[in-house]
Design an enzyme around this catalytic site. Structure first.
Site, PDB file in Angstrom:
ATOM      1  N   CYS A  60       0.826  -1.207   0.000  1.00 28.20           N
ATOM      2  CA  CYS A  60       0.000   0.000   0.000  1.00 28.20           C
ATOM      3  C   CYS A  60       0.862   1.260   0.000  1.00 28.20           C
ATOM      4  O   CYS A  60       0.396   2.330  -0.395  1.00 28.20           O
ATOM      5  CB  CYS A  60      -0.930   0.008   1.206  1.00 28.20           C
ATOM      6  SG  CYS A  60      -0.095  -0.025   2.806  1.00 28.20           S
ATOM      7  N   ASN A  61       2.117   1.143   0.425  1.00 28.18           N
ATOM      8  CA  ASN A  61       2.980   2.316   0.530  1.00 28.18           C
ATOM      9  C   ASN A  61       4.021   2.431  -0.577  1.00 28.18           C
ATOM     10  O   ASN A  61       4.657   3.479  -0.708  1.00 28.18           O
ATOM     11  CB  ASN A  61       3.708   2.328   1.876  1.00 28.18           C
ATOM     12  CG  ASN A  61       2.789   2.701   3.016  1.00 28.18           C
ATOM     13  OD1 ASN A  61       1.801   3.395   2.820  1.00 28.18           O
ATOM     14  ND2 ASN A  61       3.082   2.203   4.200  1.00 28.18           N
ATOM     15  N   SER A 123       9.218   3.053   6.292  1.00 25.87           N
ATOM     16  CA  SER A 123       7.773   2.872   6.317  1.00 25.87           C
ATOM     17  C   SER A 123       7.060   4.124   6.813  1.00 25.87           C
ATOM     18  O   SER A 123       7.643   4.956   7.506  1.00 25.87           O
ATOM     19  CB  SER A 123       7.404   1.693   7.228  1.00 25.87           C
ATOM     20  OG  SER A 123       7.942   0.482   6.741  1.00 25.87           O
ATOM     21  N   GLU A 128       7.415  -0.507  11.729  1.00 26.06           N
ATOM     22  CA  GLU A 128       6.321  -1.484  11.610  1.00 26.06           C
ATOM     23  C   GLU A 128       6.845  -2.797  11.042  1.00 26.06           C
ATOM     24  O   GLU A 128       7.726  -2.808  10.177  1.00 26.06           O
ATOM     25  CB  GLU A 128       5.190  -0.910  10.758  1.00 26.06           C
ATOM     26  CG  GLU A 128       5.587  -0.520   9.337  1.00 26.06           C
ATOM     27  CD  GLU A 128       5.385  -1.634   8.346  1.00 26.06           C
ATOM     28  OE1 GLU A 128       4.838  -2.673   8.728  1.00 26.06           O
ATOM     29  OE2 GLU A 128       5.789  -1.456   7.186  1.00 26.06           O
ATOM     30  N   PRO A 129       6.327  -3.922  11.536  1.00 23.55           N
ATOM     31  CA  PRO A 129       6.878  -5.225  11.144  1.00 23.55           C
ATOM     32  C   PRO A 129       6.266  -5.839   9.891  1.00 23.55           C
ATOM     33  O   PRO A 129       6.836  -6.773   9.329  1.00 23.55           O
ATOM     34  CB  PRO A 129       6.566  -6.099  12.371  1.00 23.55           C
ATOM     35  CG  PRO A 129       5.295  -5.519  12.907  1.00 23.55           C
ATOM     36  CD  PRO A 129       5.382  -4.029  12.659  1.00 23.55           C
ATOM     37  N   GLY A 203     -12.688  -7.819   4.484  1.00 23.16           N
ATOM     38  CA  GLY A 203     -11.438  -8.505   4.201  1.00 23.16           C
ATOM     39  C   GLY A 203     -11.092  -9.409   5.367  1.00 23.16           C
ATOM     40  O   GLY A 203     -11.702  -9.327   6.447  1.00 23.16           O
ATOM     41  N   GLY A 205      -7.461 -10.428   5.739  1.00 21.70           N
ATOM     42  CA  GLY A 205      -6.006 -10.559   5.691  1.00 21.70           C
ATOM     43  C   GLY A 205      -5.333 -10.113   6.975  1.00 21.70           C
ATOM     44  O   GLY A 205      -5.983  -9.854   7.994  1.00 21.70           O
ATOM     45  N   GLU A 206      -3.997  -9.995   6.904  1.00 27.07           N
ATOM     46  CA  GLU A 206      -3.202  -9.678   8.083  1.00 27.07           C
ATOM     47  C   GLU A 206      -3.559  -8.313   8.670  1.00 27.07           C
ATOM     48  O   GLU A 206      -3.670  -8.154   9.889  1.00 27.07           O
ATOM     49  CB  GLU A 206      -1.710  -9.721   7.719  1.00 27.07           C
ATOM     50  CG  GLU A 206      -0.785  -9.455   8.894  1.00 27.07           C
ATOM     51  CD  GLU A 206       0.676  -9.499   8.486  1.00 27.07           C
ATOM     52  OE1 GLU A 206       1.533  -9.224   9.342  1.00 27.07           O
ATOM     53  OE2 GLU A 206       0.959  -9.806   7.308  1.00 27.07           O
TER      54      GLU A 206
END
Length: 433
Positions: A60-61, A123, A128-129, A203, A205-206
């Site tokens: 997304c980034n 990031s 962020e992991p 959604g 997802g993670e």
């Protein structure tokens, strides 16, 4: 070998452009193959295509191309131009729309960038992991598509090792405000208490799982997961004592929810302006808080214009997630120092690898000379020559052939070249002057 990282990210390009060049996860392999073919096209100086190594990271980034090739046409500007044309061609976008937002990082800068990205230093949410897992997925997809060779494979293996070292020896992740936590904070500005609200996650997802964890901690009135596959939605919802519904049911169900968080892999919006307008009307204009964490976006941008809707995108959350940065500056400096040391180590490996073809050529040349003299010795023995004479001839023949090249070079060299050889040859042959 030439290394290169080319792309755009949240600091160089707006969301409206990033979503246009994002690659869906199921298309990364094909995109890697296309990139290798694009950058390996024949030119006037070659008679055949040169295919190098390539990997694509799309989140997304950021959308970034990592490449390794023995053949580079032009410099950094040419690399940006080529990537802009590739992305424009692949996504059917105007070249002029992409070119100003791209950056290119060659050689050690490409290595440094990969290390920083995986460590969370580049990031939107510092430390962020999630990016590390996304990069590992990108590498697996590139490898499956045949995009990885010796150099990119080694680069990414070292990238993952550096990220692990940074996270285990620094506090880069401490005090971090995640996108999920930021979404909770923003929703609390709209509603006095989340405990009285109905929350919908679109959604499974993670990122949605992380958001659900944060919102569930606030004990909302209800928690629902909408997903294309109902079974997967039910699995996630069950963890938080919630319910599940199909995406197809959103038109009739959307008005029930006060807080909506969406993050799917859809290439097109799944919530349009008309759908939200009808939901607002059914709610009698009671406010709706919406967070769209997907790139490309799940919710049409025009929804933000509605008076009773508070819509936030990943870029809108940037100011919230930056809180606590000051507390992490010492960890950032420590992480940068680790990365710089590992960059130098990797570039040393690159330099060493560059010598491998030369060493192989020397070995092959020496082996050819040895075989030639050995064959001559065998012929002498077959004719009945004395073994001592054969050994003497063999040793002299080998010595003469090995020294022929250096002697000829020294004989024909002049000026500075001759002086350099005079100093170098004794070191190579350990001769005393």
């Amino acid at each position: 070998m030439h290394l290169l990282a080319v792309g755009l990210n949240h600091t160089t390009a707006p969301l409206s452009l990033r979503e246009k060049v994002a690659f869906p996860a199921d298309q990364i392999g094909q995109a890697v193959a296309s990139a290798r073919a694009w950058f390996g096209r024949s030119d006037s100086s070659t008679s055949h295509a040169q295919t190098g190594e390539a990997a694509i990271l799309s989140t997304c980034n950021r959308t970034e191309l990592y490449a390794a090739s023995t053949k580079v046409n032009g410099g950094v500007d040419d690399a940006i131009d080529s990537t802009a044309h590739f992305l424009a061609d692949h996504h059917q976008l105007p070249y002029a729309e992409l070119r100003p937002f791209l950056y290119a990082l060659p050689q050690d800068n490409a290595v440094r960038h990969a290390f920083r990205v995986a460590s969370g230093l580049d990031s939107m949410v510092l430390g962020e992991p999630q990016i590390l897992g996304q990069m590992k997925d990108a590498v697996r997809q590139a490898e499956a598509a045949g995009g990885l060779g010796t150099y990119l494979h080694q680069l990414f293996q070292r990238t993952f090792a550096v990220a692990k070292e940074v996270r285990s020896t620094t506090e880069i992740g401490a005090h971090s405000v995640s996108m999920a936590a930021a979404a909770v904070r923003l929703s609390q500005r709209i509603f006095d208490s989340i405990s009285g609200q109905h929350v919908l996650f679109i959604g499974a997802g993670e990122m949605i799982e992380l958001c659900a964890t944060h919102f569930a901690a606030q004990n909302p009135k209800s928690l629902t997961v909408a997903n294309r596959t109902l079974e997967r939605g039910e699995t996630l919802a069950h963890r938080f004592n919630g319910a599940a519904l199909r995406l197809a049911d959103l038109p009739t169900e959307l008005s029930r929810f006060d807080i909506i968080v969406s993050c799917t892999a859809s290439s097109l919006p799944i919530i349009g302006l008309g759908l939200v307008e009808r939901a607002v009307k059914a709610r009698r204009h009671k406010p709706i808080f919406m967070v769209d964490l997907a790139v490309p976006r799940d919710i049409e941008a025009e929804v933000a214009r509605l008076d009773d809707v508070f819509l936030y995108t990943v870029d809108d959350l940037a100011s919230v997630v930056q809180s606590g940065v000051e507390n992490r500056q010492a960890a950032v400096a420590q992480a940068e120092a680790i990365i710089e040391t590992r960059v130098q180590s990797f570039m040393h490996w690159i330099d060493h690898r560059a010598m491998v073809p030369l060493i192989q050529d020397l070995h092959d040349s020496g082996e050819a000379l040895r075989q030639a003299e050995l064959e001559r010795a065998r012929r002498m023995l077959a004719k009945g020559a004395d073994i001592d004479q054969v050994l003497e001839a063999l040793s002299k023949g080998l010595t003469a052939k090995f020294l022929h090249g250096p002697q000829q070079a020294l004989h024909h060299a002049q000026g500075d070249e001759r002086s350099q050889l005079v100093n170098l040859l004794p070191q190579l042959f350990r001769a005393k002057r």
